[in-house]
Design a protein around this motif. Structure first.
Motif, PDB file in Angstrom:
ATOM      1  N   ASN A 117       0.823  -1.206   0.000  1.00  0.00           N
ATOM      2  CA  ASN A 117       0.000   0.000   0.000  1.00  0.00           C
ATOM      3  C   ASN A 117       0.859   1.259   0.000  1.00  0.00           C
ATOM      4  N   ASP A 181       0.140  -5.890  -4.728  1.00  0.00           N
ATOM      5  CA  ASP A 181       0.290  -4.720  -5.574  1.00  0.00           C
ATOM      6  C   ASP A 181      -0.623  -4.818  -6.798  1.00  0.00           C
ATOM      7  N   ILE A 184      -4.268  -4.182  -5.873  1.00  0.00           N
ATOM      8  CA  ILE A 184      -4.544  -2.746  -5.742  1.00  0.00           C
ATOM      9  C   ILE A 184      -4.675  -2.114  -7.120  1.00  0.00           C
TER      10      ILE A 184
END
Length: 438
Positions: A117, A181, A184
């Motif tokens: 994040n 990752d 996201i």
């Protein structure tokens, strides 16, 4: 220094089963990363040769049908269609890690999740800052998500080639961080880069997705049944305006990752098999060896001769992408890992040093595949600014790989003897002695 029993390892050595999975993934992604690099180089050479017009004609050649926006150029088919396979494999990997992998332990999951994040937020802020200071307009700021994602194939390929003796804890950290990752990035694409959204095709897509999941739950892996359902789900998601790669993730999340002793199925073998592992085993070579390299071939062909490079060097977007990938990713991942280890009960594994985390943090700056995809979504395939994005992504990814390579080579020699001790199997039972210790 002896740690308190309450302390947990931030980058702990994975279990033996997890270590085997990581090694298998590294082998496939290493080959895939080589093919990806070769495809990108071929595209760059062709796009800057006297025959560059033929490359553009091939990339822009439209095929398909008019129904559901399915008449697309070959470049769009690679980005929207083939990458769905890539995201399907990523979805399987993520679900397995969360439910049966080492990430089912919240203490282990916290570190790569926080690092991932932070490795998204900081590059976004760096990109916006560089673009604003460079005089970029609101449209240029719209590419804020370009440096947010790490390319799994490239990063693992570099790690496997230059860091063959690094601790398995570091490999597991990179693999898990890259998977989170990607998740996201999928959410960002679905939420912020969806144009002309239509609700009904998306709702209709739930029908083939549910049917796909029902067959998967029964351990029915017949391609003749699953492939048409997956294709229909993909087409409906694409028709809704949501980027079609999201369909790959939704389908993957319906696949069970835990073997069951008793389920309604057609045979004893299908009842007890790990269907997610079987699907991943079959599709990972297709993803790493075909889908991603073909996408790279059509996405990386930016023309820099004839003034193209000069235009990119005058655009703040180019510098924003480079700074976001190289500096933003490094600061974000390293800071996220440090903060988690510093202010929680997690601590760095005794087999690692912080310089190793620095090397992996630099490695996450390789943002080839998803970064190019977001650039196309933000500015449009073939747009002048999309070409500038490609220059920034190529330059930033290459610089991040070179900086990480310097550290990885130095640390690799240090861990050569450590790996020999970890893989020692004196009792000859097939499991390293270190993994049998309490």
């Amino acid at each position: 220094m002896t740690l308190s029993p309450l302390r947990r390892r931030a980058l702990a050595r994975p279990s033996w089963a997890e270590a085997q999975t990581i090694r298998a993934a590294l082998r496939t992604e290493t080959v895939g990363g080589g093919l990806l690099l070769g495809a990108a180089l071929l595209a760059l050479i062709w796009a800057n040769s006297p025959w560059r017009e033929s490359y553009a004609a091939l990339r822009d050649l439209k095929v398909g049908v008019d129904w559901g926006r399915l008449r697309l150029s070959l470049g769009h088919w690679a980005a929207d269609g083939l990458l769905a396979v890539f995201f399907f494999v990523a979805g399987l990997e993520l679900k397995r890690e969360l439910l049966v992998g080492d990430l089912r332990d919240p203490a282990k999951a916290a570190v790569p999740v926080v690092a991932a994040n932070c490795g998204v937020v900081i590059p976004v802020l760096v990109y916006i800052g560089v673009v604003v200071l460079g005089g970029g307009d609101a449209v240029a700021i719209g590419g804020w998500a370009i440096p947010a994602a790490t390319d799994i194939a490239f990063a693992l390929a570099v790690l496997a080639v230059l860091g063959s003796h690094l601790p398995s804890a570091l490999r597991a950290f990179l693999l898990t961080l890259a998977v989170v990752d990607d998740l996201i990035a999928i959410v960002i694409i679905a939420a912020f880069y969806t144009a002309d959204f239509q609700i009904w095709p998306l709702l209709l897509a739930l029908v083939p997705i549910a049917a796909f999941g029902a067959l998967a739950q029964r351990r029915m892996t017949y391609a003749v049944a699953l492939v048409p359902l997956a294709a229909l789900a993909w087409a409906l998601v694409h028709a809704s305006g949501v980027h079609a790669t999201v369909a790959g993730v939704l389908l993957a999340l319906t696949v069970p990752v835990k073997p069951r002793a008793s389920v309604p199925a057609l045979s004893k073998h299908s009842r007890t098999s790990d269907i997610a592992h079987r699907m991943e085993h079959r599709l990972r070579p297709l993803s790493a060896g075909v889908a991603v390299p073909v996408f790279a071939f059509f996405a990386a062909g930016v023309t820099v001769v004839g003034g193209g490079l000069g235009g990119a060097l005058r655009d703040p977007i180019t510098y924003g992408v480079i700074a976001g990938l190289v500096a933003g990713k490094f600061i974000g991942v390293l800071a996220g890992t440090y903060v988690t280890a510093r202010f929680t009960r997690a601590d760095l594994d005794e087999s690692l040093a912080w310089i190793d985390v620095c090397a992996v943090a630099l490695l996450t700056g390789i943002g080839f595949t998803v970064s190019l995809l977001v650039g196309e979504l933000a500015f449009g395939a073939g747009h002048e600014r999309d070409d500038h994005v490609k220059v920034g992504v190529l330059a930033g990814s290459l610089l991040a790989a070179l900086l990480a390579g310097v550290l990885l080579r130095r640390r690799n020699a240090h861990y050569r003897e450590v790996e020999k001790r970890e893989t020692a199997d004196e009792d000859g039972d097939g499991t390293p002695d270190l993994y049998q210790q309490a």
